[in-house]
Design a protein around this motif. Structure first.
Motif, short mmCIF file in Angstrom:
data_model
loop_
_atom_site.label_atom_id
_atom_site.label_comp_id
_atom_site.label_asym_id
_atom_site.label_seq_id
_atom_site.Cartn_x
_atom_site.Cartn_y
_atom_site.Cartn_z
N ASP A 154 6.02 -3.98 3.34
CA ASP A 154 6.09 -4.29 1.82
C ASP A 154 4.63 -4.57 1.25
N GLU A 155 3.81 -5.05 2.04
CA GLU A 155 2.45 -5.41 1.68
C GLU A 155 1.59 -4.32 1.26
N LEU A 156 1.84 -3.30 2.32
CA LEU A 156 1.12 -1.86 2.20
C LEU A 156 1.55 -1.18 1.00
N ARG A 157 2.70 -1.16 0.70
CA ARG A 157 3.48 -0.36 -0.50
C ARG A 157 2.95 -1.01 -1.76
N ALA A 158 2.99 -2.28 -1.78
CA ALA A 158 2.70 -2.80 -3.10
C ALA A 158 1.11 -2.60 -3.44
N ALA A 159 0.29 -2.44 -2.32
CA ALA A 159 -1.02 -2.27 -2.75
C ALA A 159 -1.09 -0.74 -3.08
N ALA A 197 -3.41 2.88 -11.18
CA ALA A 197 -4.68 3.05 -11.36
C ALA A 197 -5.19 4.54 -11.30
N LYS A 198 -4.29 5.40 -10.79
CA LYS A 198 -4.47 6.68 -10.20
C LYS A 198 -5.73 6.78 -9.67
N ASN A 199 -5.95 6.10 -8.37
CA ASN A 199 -7.08 5.93 -7.47
C ASN A 199 -6.77 5.76 -6.14
N LEU A 200 -5.92 6.80 -5.84
CA LEU A 200 -5.42 6.92 -4.41
C LEU A 200 -6.47 6.92 -3.22
N LEU A 201 -6.17 6.57 -2.22
CA LEU A 201 -6.83 6.77 -1.03
C LEU A 201 -6.41 7.95 -0.31
#
Length: 635
Positions: free
Chosen positions: A166-171, A178-182
């Motif tokens: 849940d925490e990772l998905r929210a981030a 922001a259209k700034n993916l890793l």
């Protein structure tokens, strides 16, 4: 196994009890006692040896002793876990043991120095749950293999992701907004890709991020986040089509009685054609139109027939062809690729004015020579080709008198380099021999329709209602576009009717069975008639025609969208592009222009600065690739 030996039964620890012939009792704990007062529940069952896996031959004191030790071993920072880490490091340091299977007994001895029955389940459970070892069971024996450091790292990452999902998905959702993916975020974008490809109509990811759930929005998001680049073409898959050729192979053409046609016939086509399926010749009395004969192998409603029906047609994309029939069938069935070709041939007797007096259909063997349109034009005065050019001229005159509408709009061939993905355009040259081939194919289609009607065959006839053409058709290219707007939709039915666009009384397409399902279906019926076999009945013919035609329309739409996609990719690759366009239609506040170089139409608002057929110079502006839109402006 001895009494009180430890075994695994239904993934739980159990103790061996008394034997009864080839069976024995096992006792196990279904659920343990809890601090809330819930009592432990035990069970017994008679089993065979194949129903259990032996953990330890030694006698355990009780099931509770097994479970108690396991509970302590599985606890965080337990002694057993520390010993597992040390043993793994020891085994991994030796090449011989780094990848070798170790029995549970061997690993337990390395961990604890000796194997104690009461500890066997706890050691097994802790090894099985560990990152360091992989369990393998072979022939009822448990083994453990040391995992590599990379494997352990990946497992730990997955475990962390699961624990903190849940925490990772929210981030991730915040980064997506922001259209700034890793780089590693691509694994979360599967449902976005599925929506862009049309394989689903929902995307939880897009919904959670506040984006509208449409294929176009999904496409844009994938471009903005660099999951896709501009060269990704989603349209074939979005329309339910495969961008790869059919894989079900046709066998070698069957041996059957065929007529050997004397002389040489000519397969005239573009230089980039790789699937020649028609050839023509005139023997002084008859026009011969030879067509590839895959129906000699493809039986009605066979697996290959069903695959072809589902595709409808060969899908011609700028990046390559996805063939209706398998690639490997071309060598055996395309015309002119072997010294002799097998064909289904239309032997047409023509009258003085070019009208069809008679048409016969034959299974043949022909000698075919391939020519490009350009080469055929060079040879048009030779004795072999001159009659074909004259037949074409007479047929154009005949059809024109009957009301045929001949529309000529410049075409371009678009191709994409497989490695660089660079897009290129090549004008399609207007060759007189192209008209020769077209007229021969019209005659073959008309002849086939007449043959089917004469013999009362349920057949895929194609018709077109007469257009309403105004008197004020302009000259030049603008006139061609105005004529195109007047044309009615084609109809496919088992009842013949006039094809007004072609100016013929009845018509069917039979000249591309390698590329169009309707043509293949027609061939199947013609061959059944010629061989005296059972015909496809009217209802079945109509159903298969409809299915194939619907698939072909999807294929045509995918081709149009793909051409537009790659044209916009070309403009994105050449943002400074400028070129000439011809004004082909003018309406109040807008005008339509045709860019010959790109084979592309575009509407520009405002009053046109030139009259119809006048030329303007355009430059490219904003490009919206997901919506297949581009804005041009005047230079």
């Amino acid at each position: 196994m001895n009494k009180s030996s430890v075994v695994i039964y239904k993934n739980l620890p159990a103790l061996v009890g008394e034997r009864d012939g080839d069976k024995f009792l096992v006792d196990w704990c279904v659920s343990r006692a809890t601090s809330t007062g819930k009592k432990a529940v035990y069970a017994s069952q008679k089993v065979r040896e194949k129903d259990v896996i032996l953990l330890c031959e030694g006698a355990a004191s009780s099931i509770d002793a097994l479970l108690d030790f396991a509970e302590s071993a599985l606890a965080e920072n337990s002694e057993v876990k520390a010993q597992i880490a040390e043993t793994h490091e020891l085994l991994l340091s030796d090449e011989e043991t780094a990848t070798a299977e170790q029995s549970l007994k061997d690993v337990a001895e390395l961990l604890r120095g000796e194997v104690k029955a009461d500890e066997s389940w706890g050691i097994y459970a802790t090894l099985k749950a560990s990152f360091e070892f992989e369990e393998r069971v072979r022939d009822g024996v448990i083994y453990f293999v040391p995992r590599s450091e990379d494997e352990i790292k990946n497992l730990k990452e997955k475990a962390y992701e699961k624990e903190h999902a849940d925490e990772l998905r929210a981030a991730f959702i915040e980064r997506l907004k922001a259209k700034n993916l890793l780089p590693e975020d691509s694994k979360y974008m599967g449902d976005v890709e599925a929506l862009a490809l049309g394989t689903t109509d929902k995307s939880k990811t897009m919904k959670d991020a506040g984006f509208k759930e449409t294929p176009e929005k999904a496409h844009k998001l994938l471009l903005d986040t660099k999951i896709w680049d501009i060269t990704r073409n989603p349209y074939p898959v979005r329309l339910g089509l495969s961008a790869k050729s059919a894989t079900v192979s046709l066998g070698v053409p069957p041996e059957e009685e065929r007529v050997r046609v004397a002389g040489v016939s000519y397969a005239i086509d573009s230089a980039w054609s790789t699937d020649p399926d028609d050839a023509i010749a005139f023997d002084g009395e008859f026009l011969w139109v030879h067509i590839a004969d895959p129906a000699s192998f493809v039986a009605p409603d066979s697996e290959i027939d069903k695959v072809a029906r589902g595709r409808g047609a060969t899908l011609y994309l700028p990046e390559g062809a996805a063939r209706m029939l398998s690639e490997d069938c071309l060598e055996d069935y395309a015309l002119g690729l072997r010294e002799e070709s097998r064909a289904l041939s239309f032997k047409i007797k023509l009258g003085e004015n070019g009208e069809i007096e008679d048409c016969d259909v034959l299974r043949t063997i022909v000698n075919v020579k391939r020519l490009t349109y350009e080469k055929a034009d060079e040879l048009k005065e030779t004795p072999e080709l001159k009659p074909l050019f004259e037949i074409a001229r007479r047929n154009v005159e005949r059809r024109t008198k009957a009301g045929a509408v001949n529309i000529s709009i410049p075409e371009v061939h678009i191709s994409v380099d497989g490695e660089t993905k660079q897009v290129s355009f090549e004008p399609v040259a207007h060759c007189e021999s192209g008209e020769v081939v077209r007229e021969a194919m019209v005659l073959a289609g008309e002849g086939a329709a007449r043959f089917a009607f004469k013999n009362n065959l349920p057949f895929p006839f194609i018709s077109q209602d007469a257009p309403e053409i105004p008197k004020d058709i302009p000259e030049g290219l603008a006139g061609q576009f105005r004529l195109r707007k007047c044309m009615r939709k084609r109809n496919v039915n088992i009842t013949p009717a006039s094809h007004s666009g072609l100016g013929v009384g009845m018509y069917s397409q039979v000249t591309s069975p390698l590329r169009r399902y309707g043509d293949l279906l027609g061939h199947e019926q013609l061959r059944a008639f010629l061989k005296g076999e059972k015909l496809i009945d009217k209802d079945t013919m109509l159903m298969r025609m409809s299915e194939g035609d619907a698939a072909m329309q999807a294929s045509k739409k995918a081709e149009r969208n793909s051409r537009q996609h790659w044209t916009l990719v070309y403009l994105l690759q050449h943002p400074d592009w400028q070129g000439e366009a011809i004004c082909v239609d003018k309406q109040a506040g807008r005008a339509l222009y045709f860019i010959c170089e790109l084979g592309m139409e575009t509407v520009i608002g405002g009053e046109a600065p030139v009259e119809l057929n006048g030329t303007v110079t355009l430059k490219v502006g904003k490009i919206d690739l997901p919506n297949l839109e581009v804005a041009f402006s005047f230079v």
